[in-house]
Design a protein around this motif. Structure first.
Motif, PDB file in Angstrom:
ATOM      1  N   LEU A 121      -4.206  -4.039  -2.752  1.00  0.00           N
ATOM      2  CA  LEU A 121      -4.822  -2.747  -3.065  1.00  0.00           C
ATOM      3  C   LEU A 121      -6.318  -2.888  -3.354  1.00  0.00           C
ATOM      4  O   LEU A 121      -7.096  -1.974  -3.071  1.00  0.00           O
ATOM      5  N   PHE A 137       2.206   1.969  -3.445  1.00  0.00           N
ATOM      6  CA  PHE A 137       1.186   2.553  -4.317  1.00  0.00           C
ATOM      7  C   PHE A 137       0.926   4.023  -3.968  1.00  0.00           C
ATOM      8  O   PHE A 137       0.794   4.868  -4.861  1.00  0.00           O
ATOM      9  N   VAL A 144       0.839  -1.198   0.000  1.00  0.00           N
ATOM     10  CA  VAL A 144       0.000   0.000   0.000  1.00  0.00           C
ATOM     11  C   VAL A 144       0.877   1.252   0.000  1.00  0.00           C
ATOM     12  O   VAL A 144       0.599   2.221  -0.730  1.00  0.00           O
ATOM     13  N   HIS A 151       0.281  -7.440  -4.992  1.00  0.00           N
ATOM     14  CA  HIS A 151       0.025  -5.997  -4.956  1.00  0.00           C
ATOM     15  C   HIS A 151      -1.433  -5.697  -5.295  1.00  0.00           C
ATOM     16  O   HIS A 151      -2.101  -4.907  -4.608  1.00  0.00           O
TER      17      HIS A 151
END
Length: 304
Positions: free
Chosen positions: A80, A36, A33, A76
């Motif tokens: 997310l 990102f 997170v 990932h």
């Protein structure tokens, strides 16, 4: 990350309270997170509601350019997607842009395992005249008999092992408990270790321990300690294979399936939440079935 601290705390509560996620899982999700959020900061996107499909596709391109594997990219995306799911539930955002993204098709590596002859050679080592030798034998037999993870093995306590019923209570991922049976060989080895080895390892100067496996100083055996022990046993057996605890787990599953065990049963024994995690072992049974068929069916091949 500081800018979206409130959003992260919402997700953190979800992971810890609702999902009861392990500390390692929380740590991994946090890194994903954060990665990102750093990306959208670099893109000068100051509101999570402004992240759209194009933003996400560009982000995935960056991940691939950084050399991440399909498995890592999938992780990932999953992290997310969950992050946005919770934000949408709490009405922080109105939509989840990661719902429009498919997980990349995985190239699952073929698990490495020991063949029957290699396992028998490893188990033929007989150094049970010392406390450490008895411990090593019990450790090897239990790992092979149950297929438990090394992290699960080091957590085993005395009360988790039932020699009468020949079962061990294992605390797996996500703090999920499961009972795993073991056979007579493991039972005998553990019994010998408990009767004539473990007390000697505790000694006079060690604190009383409730853990099943102890090191030479009477303290709980660590995952690193188990890896060192297995490496030593391989050398003593005269094998040239690279053996680690997870390879014994692969061996356990492969040998069960090769001898006719049901895939669902193996899934339960391994503590896999998804059947797909267990299906990586089916390549072995397919090879074996093909070999059996070619050798047993009268019409499998033309005679010379």
């Amino acid at each position: 990350m500081q800018k979206f601290h409130k959003e992260w705390l919402l997700f953190l509560d979800y992971l810890k309270i609702e999902k009861n996620a392990a500390a390692k899982t929380v740590e991994i999700y946090q890194k994903d997170v954060e990665h990102f959020l750093q990306y959208i900061a670099d893109e000068q996107i100051d509101d999570l509601r402004n992240v759209d499909y194009i933003s996400v596709r560009n982000y995935l391109t960056i991940l691939y350019e950084q050399g991440l594997t399909k498995r890592s990219v999938s992780r990932h995306i999953s992290a997310l997607r969950s992050f946005y799911k919770i934000l949408a539930r709490e009405e922080v955002v109105t939509n989840n842009p990661f719902n429009q993204i498919s997980l990349p098709k995985q190239d699952y590596p073929i698990p490495q395992f020991l063949y029957d002859e290699e396992m028998e050679k490893l188990l033929s080592i007989n150094q049970q005249d010392t406390p450490l030798g008895k411990r090593n034998r019990a450790l090897l037999e239990l790992l092979y008999a149950t297929g438990i993870r090394v992290s699960e093995c080091v957590q085993l306590k005395m009360e988790d092992v039932d020699l009468e019923l020949q079962t061990v209570l294992v605390l797996g991922k996500g703090s999920k408990e499961r009972y795993v049976p073991f056979g007579e060989f493991a039972k005998d080895s553990i019994k010998q270790y408990l009767m004539n080895g473990r007390e000697q390892l505790i000694g006079k100067h060690s604190e009383p321990q409730h853990f099943l496996f102890l090191n030479a100083k009477g303290n709980p055996l660590t995952a690193r300690g188990i890896r060192v022990i297995l490496k030593k046993l391989v050398q003593e057996a005269g094998l040239t294979v690279d053996l680690h605890p997870h390879k014994l787990r692969h061996t356990f599953a492969t040998h069960l399936l090769n001898n006719g065990a049901d895939l669902r049963a193996v899934q339960e024994l391994l503590g896999h939440s998804q059947l797909s995690s267990t299906q990586i072992y089916t390549h072995v049974t397919k090879d074996r079935l093909s070999h059996v068929y070619k050798n047993a069916h009268p019409r499998a091949s033309k005679g010379e």
